[in-house]
Design a protein around this motif. Sequence first.
Motif, short mmCIF file in Angstrom:
data_model
loop_
_atom_site.label_atom_id
_atom_site.label_comp_id
_atom_site.label_asym_id
_atom_site.label_seq_id
_atom_site.Cartn_x
_atom_site.Cartn_y
_atom_site.Cartn_z
N PRO A 129 15.81 24.71 40.22
CA PRO A 129 15.32 24.92 38.44
C PRO A 129 13.94 24.15 38.60
N LEU A 130 14.18 22.93 38.61
CA LEU A 130 12.64 22.52 39.08
C LEU A 130 11.58 22.68 40.32
N MET A 131 11.95 23.22 41.38
CA MET A 131 11.48 23.54 42.79
C MET A 131 9.89 24.02 42.41
N HIS A 132 9.25 24.69 40.84
CA HIS A 132 7.93 24.90 41.17
C HIS A 132 6.71 23.32 40.63
N THR A 133 7.58 22.70 40.33
CA THR A 133 6.99 21.69 39.95
C THR A 133 6.94 20.32 41.10
N TRP A 134 6.74 21.38 43.27
CA TRP A 134 5.82 20.49 43.45
C TRP A 134 4.19 20.79 43.45
N SER A 135 3.77 22.20 42.81
CA SER A 135 2.19 22.26 42.83
C SER A 135 2.25 20.94 41.90
N LEU A 136 2.65 20.50 40.10
CA LEU A 136 2.23 18.94 39.89
C LEU A 136 2.02 18.38 40.82
N GLY A 137 2.98 18.53 41.15
CA GLY A 137 2.67 16.71 41.98
C GLY A 137 1.27 17.04 42.67
N ILE A 138 1.34 18.01 43.42
CA ILE A 138 -0.18 18.12 44.32
C ILE A 138 -1.39 17.71 43.57
N GLU A 139 -1.37 18.47 42.59
CA GLU A 139 -2.84 18.26 41.16
C GLU A 139 -2.40 17.04 40.51
N GLU A 140 -1.29 16.17 40.29
CA GLU A 140 -1.47 15.10 39.92
C GLU A 140 -1.96 14.08 40.72
N GLN A 141 -1.67 14.33 42.30
CA GLN A 141 -2.03 13.20 42.76
C GLN A 141 -3.56 13.43 43.79
N PHE A 142 -3.79 14.81 43.05
CA PHE A 142 -5.35 14.60 43.03
C PHE A 142 -6.15 14.38 42.18
N TYR A 143 -5.72 14.01 40.91
CA TYR A 143 -6.32 13.59 39.73
C TYR A 143 -6.07 11.84 39.62
N LEU A 144 -5.06 11.23 40.48
CA LEU A 144 -4.64 9.69 40.64
C LEU A 144 -6.04 9.73 41.93
N LEU A 145 -6.63 10.30 42.43
CA LEU A 145 -7.94 9.67 43.14
C LEU A 145 -9.20 9.91 42.95
N TYR A 146 -8.69 11.83 42.74
CA TYR A 146 -10.01 11.90 42.55
C TYR A 146 -11.42 11.26 41.34
N PRO A 147 -10.51 10.89 39.95
CA PRO A 147 -12.06 11.05 39.11
C PRO A 147 -12.61 8.83 40.19
N PHE A 148 -12.24 8.40 40.86
CA PHE A 148 -12.46 7.45 41.25
C PHE A 148 -13.52 7.05 42.58
N LEU A 149 -13.86 8.86 42.93
CA LEU A 149 -14.86 8.78 43.85
C LEU A 149 -16.00 8.98 43.40
N PHE A 150 -15.95 9.66 41.62
CA PHE A 150 -17.40 9.98 40.70
C PHE A 150 -17.28 8.27 40.22
N TYR A 151 -16.36 7.83 40.17
CA TYR A 151 -16.54 6.48 39.70
C TYR A 151 -17.65 5.42 40.66
N ALA A 152 -16.81 5.92 41.64
CA ALA A 152 -17.54 4.71 42.59
C ALA A 152 -19.28 5.36 42.73
#
Length: 601
Positions: A129-152
Amino acid sequence: MKYRTDIDGLRALAVVAVILFHLGFLPNGYLGVDVFFVISGYLITSIVYGRSEKGKFSIIDFYERRIRRIIPLLLVVSTVAFLLGLVYMLPDDLENLCQSVVASNVSANNILMYLTSADYWAVKNDYKPLMHTWSLGIEEQFYLLYPFLFYAMGGPRLKYVKHVLIALTALSLGAFLLQDSVAATFYFIQYRFFELAIGGLGAILFSKVVIERHEQGRMVLYGLLGLITLILFLPIIPTNELRVLLTTMITVGILIIGKQYFESDRLYAGLMANPAVAFIGNISFSLYMWHQLLFAFARYAFLEEITPGWAIVLTGLTFVLSIITYYGVENPFRDRNVMSTRTVLLFTGGLFLLSTSAAFYVYTIGGIVKDYPELALYRDQLPEQRNFFSGSDNIHISYNENVWDLDRDFSETDKIKTLVVGNSFGRDAANLLLESSVSDRIEVRYAEWKELREREEMKSRLLAADRIILAAQTYIDQDYLASLEEAHGITIDRSKVWMLGTKDFGFSNGIHYNRIQDDTDFQNYRTAMKGDVLTINEELREEWGDRYIDLIELLANEEGRVLVFTPDGKFISQDTVHLTRSGARYLAERLQDRFDRIFRG
């Protein structure tokens, strides 16, 4: 940033493709997720870059917006999945679902899927039933790192952010193209980063570029729309890598060019922003989150096959739930005028702790939340040791895994020395022998396929064995024996070798568990087998002749449908491929005469 109504059309196209894929009607529909990745990268970067230019970018504000956008609905869906699992699922499947609930809640279901279900296209994933949340894992890991690029890279350094992003995109794309593991490139952020980043680069490089509107531009835009539709809906591209690359580049092209036409071109607006398409695009996140949960539980508990009629019903139910959560969860949590930050954090934090801890507890008890007499599993027989990411001692596989204790040399005995060779199917074969009437006159030892050839000490087992039983899920010919002889410099007496046949018990035990009644005729309750099991069985029978022990012959009727239960209502297999103790005893009894002949003094 002006609201892009045409992006709702892209979202609609993507989510419809994904839904049709999970219904089993659109082989390339999974590429809709790649469209979502590019859109996410484009929109997030447009906002973050624009705020950074004005010196107003805040990491705290960024994460609050992401929490409001994603987490409430994710937690609601994972909690509903958990509650439905408690009602409908067998313990092994419930244990796996609980892993997914925890992993989804902590943005790591892509990693769990890689570890447990590496083949995204495998049939077993249809029942998750939750197989599809793999894509949210990708996006949320992206969001975890991405803003620090703009902060730096804030302030005067912002002009270099595109160069850094280009370099990171090139690294990710190179890794994607060079990585041999399909599962790794599918599930890990480092191989998906380029899709989100290309969307981001499209936003940065064309943020201030005004493309003159003319007929050729319209034709290019319409051509890109046609191409993305063809790629999603028709099998015209031969490899997954090329499909992903084309989908990524075409999507960012539509986003860049469509920016100039979404308000001025009536045909483009009619296609991408008409009321029906816009509505689907608006509720696309809810549609994405609910569809797989409904389809998986339908397959697991009620439907052997999702026919076109049932597809319409399930899709309709998906829309109903999505509308409810769009207006009841998504919109209120996104609006700071409706839901304060404190309320959002209290709700998400509370539901996160409740659902994650409850799921983790059920996982630790192996999903055994009640008595399951069909599997001879009872609450009062729970092992004292809790299941913490355990391997061979997991309660659901321990019966099969216990055979590893037999991976040792023969002793000095007058019993018939019997060497069983295989994988987990070989361990099933050993259990069959141990549960049979000949168990008191044989000494069973076990060896893995590969290790029997490579480990020097295996030579003595081969020479000492009075009987050798081979067992496998797939086709094994007699050349394997020749490879053993070559590896160890010996000759194996073919008269002491038998092949135990393959077996299969369908796609899921869940539907049988939810169907059985007090008056169920277990001796005639049957199911279809997966794939090419019958073909493999026939090939093995032809290869091994009278030295083939045919299990399918004992289990299947003329239509090729196999028994699911023993006569007293116990599952023959707990996972549709490996034997329960009850199943081993049942088959051993039916093989009694054959075993008596094989192990005659």
